[in-house]
Design a protein around this motif. Structure first.
Motif, PDB file in Angstrom:
ATOM      1  N   GLY A   7       0.749  -1.102  -0.194  1.00  0.00           N
ATOM      2  CA  GLY A   7       0.018   0.026  -0.062  1.00  0.00           C
ATOM      3  C   GLY A   7       0.849   1.407   0.037  1.00  0.00           C
ATOM      4  N   ALA A   8       0.831   1.892  -1.083  1.00  0.00           N
ATOM      5  CA  ALA A   8       1.567   3.079  -1.200  1.00  0.00           C
ATOM      6  C   ALA A   8       1.039   4.459  -0.713  1.00  0.00           C
ATOM      7  CB  ALA A   8       1.974   3.355  -2.765  1.00  0.00           C
ATOM      8  N   GLY A   9       0.029   4.285  -0.048  1.00  0.00           N
ATOM      9  CA  GLY A   9      -0.537   5.388   0.716  1.00  0.00           C
ATOM     10  C   GLY A   9      -1.332   6.338  -0.207  1.00  0.00           C
ATOM     11  N   PRO A  10      -1.885   7.625   0.162  1.00  0.00           N
ATOM     12  CA  PRO A  10      -2.521   8.469  -0.680  1.00  0.00           C
ATOM     13  C   PRO A  10      -1.902   9.308  -1.539  1.00  0.00           C
ATOM     14  CG  PRO A  10      -2.440   9.170   1.616  1.00  0.00           C
ATOM     15  CD  PRO A  10      -1.704   8.215   1.658  1.00  0.00           C
ATOM     16  N   ASP A  14       6.033  10.638   2.357  1.00  0.00           N
ATOM     17  CA  ASP A  14       6.486  10.238   3.631  1.00  0.00           C
ATOM     18  C   ASP A  14       5.250   9.550   4.510  1.00  0.00           C
ATOM     19  OD1 ASP A  14       4.731  12.539   3.660  1.00  0.00           O
ATOM     20  OD2 ASP A  14       5.950  13.615   5.214  1.00  0.00           O
ATOM     21  N   LEU A  15       3.899   9.415   3.656  1.00  0.00           N
ATOM     22  CA  LEU A  15       2.942   8.566   4.451  1.00  0.00           C
ATOM     23  C   LEU A  15       3.044   7.064   3.891  1.00  0.00           C
ATOM     24  CD1 LEU A  15      -0.070  10.934   4.252  1.00  0.00           C
ATOM     25  CD2 LEU A  15       1.076  10.133   6.169  1.00  0.00           C
ATOM     26  N   VAL A 106       1.452  -9.111   1.756  1.00  0.00           N
ATOM     27  CA  VAL A 106       0.751  -7.901   1.695  1.00  0.00           C
ATOM     28  C   VAL A 106       1.131  -6.787   2.873  1.00  0.00           C
ATOM     29  CG1 VAL A 106      -1.479  -6.609   1.605  1.00  0.00           C
ATOM     30  CG2 VAL A 106      -1.114  -8.888   0.661  1.00  0.00           C
ATOM     31  N   CYS A 107       1.439  -5.682   2.473  1.00  0.00           N
ATOM     32  CA  CYS A 107       1.861  -4.551   3.396  1.00  0.00           C
ATOM     33  C   CYS A 107       0.877  -3.584   3.247  1.00  0.00           C
ATOM     34  CB  CYS A 107       3.318  -4.137   2.831  1.00  0.00           C
ATOM     35  SG  CYS A 107       3.884  -2.631   3.972  1.00  0.00           S
ATOM     36  N   PRO A 108       0.101  -3.210   4.371  1.00  0.00           N
ATOM     37  CA  PRO A 108      -0.924  -2.288   4.295  1.00  0.00           C
ATOM     38  C   PRO A 108      -0.392  -1.025   3.990  1.00  0.00           C
ATOM     39  CG  PRO A 108      -0.536  -2.981   6.457  1.00  0.00           C
ATOM     40  CD  PRO A 108       0.249  -3.979   5.674  1.00  0.00           C
ATOM     41  N   GLY A 109      -1.268  -0.067   3.856  1.00  0.00           N
ATOM     42  CA  GLY A 109      -0.952   1.610   3.576  1.00  0.00           C
ATOM     43  C   GLY A 109      -1.942   2.274   4.231  1.00  0.00           C
ATOM     44  N   VAL A 110      -1.753   3.577   4.005  1.00  0.00           N
ATOM     45  CA  VAL A 110      -2.674   4.629   4.576  1.00  0.00           C
ATOM     46  C   VAL A 110      -3.750   4.671   3.401  1.00  0.00           C
ATOM     47  CG1 VAL A 110      -3.179   6.944   5.292  1.00  0.00           C
ATOM     48  CG2 VAL A 110      -0.829   5.798   6.004  1.00  0.00           C
TER      49      VAL A 110
END
Length: 247
Positions: A7-10, A14-15, A106-110
């Motif tokens: 999950g690369a975030g939004p 830096d998120l 799987v790696c979660p993200g924001v």
């Protein structure tokens, strides 16, 4: 060899989680959606890494890249915007990898909705106002929705509605929700959350479509509707109350 769904975030580099950053840094192959993942995030990839933009690729082509990496014993960082648990098309990729006996994790993200709520400085679950959040989309130009999962049907119980992949059809979203939530229900749209060109729109449900058109927003946005967006008069949560037993 492992395919890492990350999950690369939004959007803001830096998120990205520390785990996600380290997985990218250790993977000789990085597959990413160039239309959604900012180029700065690719800077975490190791020198000489194979960088593959999947924005215009088919599922067969994407999995083909993973198969080639597997044949050479190379880990793959597969970046998905936001969190891969929702609207990431990860399930069909994992199904192919299962059939090919290629390992993955799987790696979660924001998630995008969390970034949007932060931009609005709002909690989506407010005591006695809204304790349910519905994450959904509309079916236009996409995979059909399952029976009973139309946006109006899902939100009959009110709560807070978060519509992904729907801002380009904002008029349809508003039409579906008007009968349930009413024209004066608070609504918001957050585009490009956490990025330098973030756009935040607030208003009523019956006026949010016009605001979206005026701002020229057509993609990479989250639509949020519900009374929690403007709630002011509500009781404090029991979580921190004096009356809660803490023994």
């Amino acid at each position: 060899m492992t395919v890492h769904f990350i999950g690369a975030g939004p959007g803001a580099p830096d998120l990205l989680t520390l785990r996600g950053r380290d997985l990218i840094a250790s993977s000789p192959v990085c597959i990413y959606a160039g239309s959604l993942v900012p180029p700065e995030m690719l800077g975490f990839a190791p020198a000489g890494a194979r960088l593959v933009d999947s924005a215009l690729m088919t599922l067969d082509e994407i999995v083909g890249e993973m198969v080639r990496a597997h044949a050479h014993g190379l880990d793959v960082a597969r970046l998905a915007s936001g969190d891969p648990s929702v609207f990431s098309a990860m399930a069909e990729q994992m199904r192919r990898l299962d059939a090919l006996d290629i390992p993955y994790d799987v790696c979660p993200g924001v998630p995008a909705y969390a970034a949007a709520a932060a931009a609005l400085r709002r909690e989506l679950t407010v005591p006695t106002v809204a304790q349910t959040v519905t994450l959904t989309r509309i079916a236009a130009r996409a995979t059909p929705m399952p029976e009973g999962e139309g946006i109006a049907e899902l939100t009959r119980a009110a709560g807070t509605v978060v519509a992904h992949l729907a801002v380009h059809r904002i008029e349809e979203v508003v039409k579906e929700l008007l009968d349930v939530h009413g024209p004066d229900c608070p609504a918001a749209v957050v585009a490009h959350a956490t990025r330098e060109h973030e756009i935040v729109l607030r208003g009523r449900l019956d006026g949010i479509a016009e605001a979206v058109r005026a701002a020229g927003i057509q993609r990479t946005a989250v639509v949020i509707v519900g009374p929690a967006l403007a709630a002011e008069q509500f009781p404090d949560s029991h979580l921190y109350s004096d009356g809660r037993c803490r023994s």
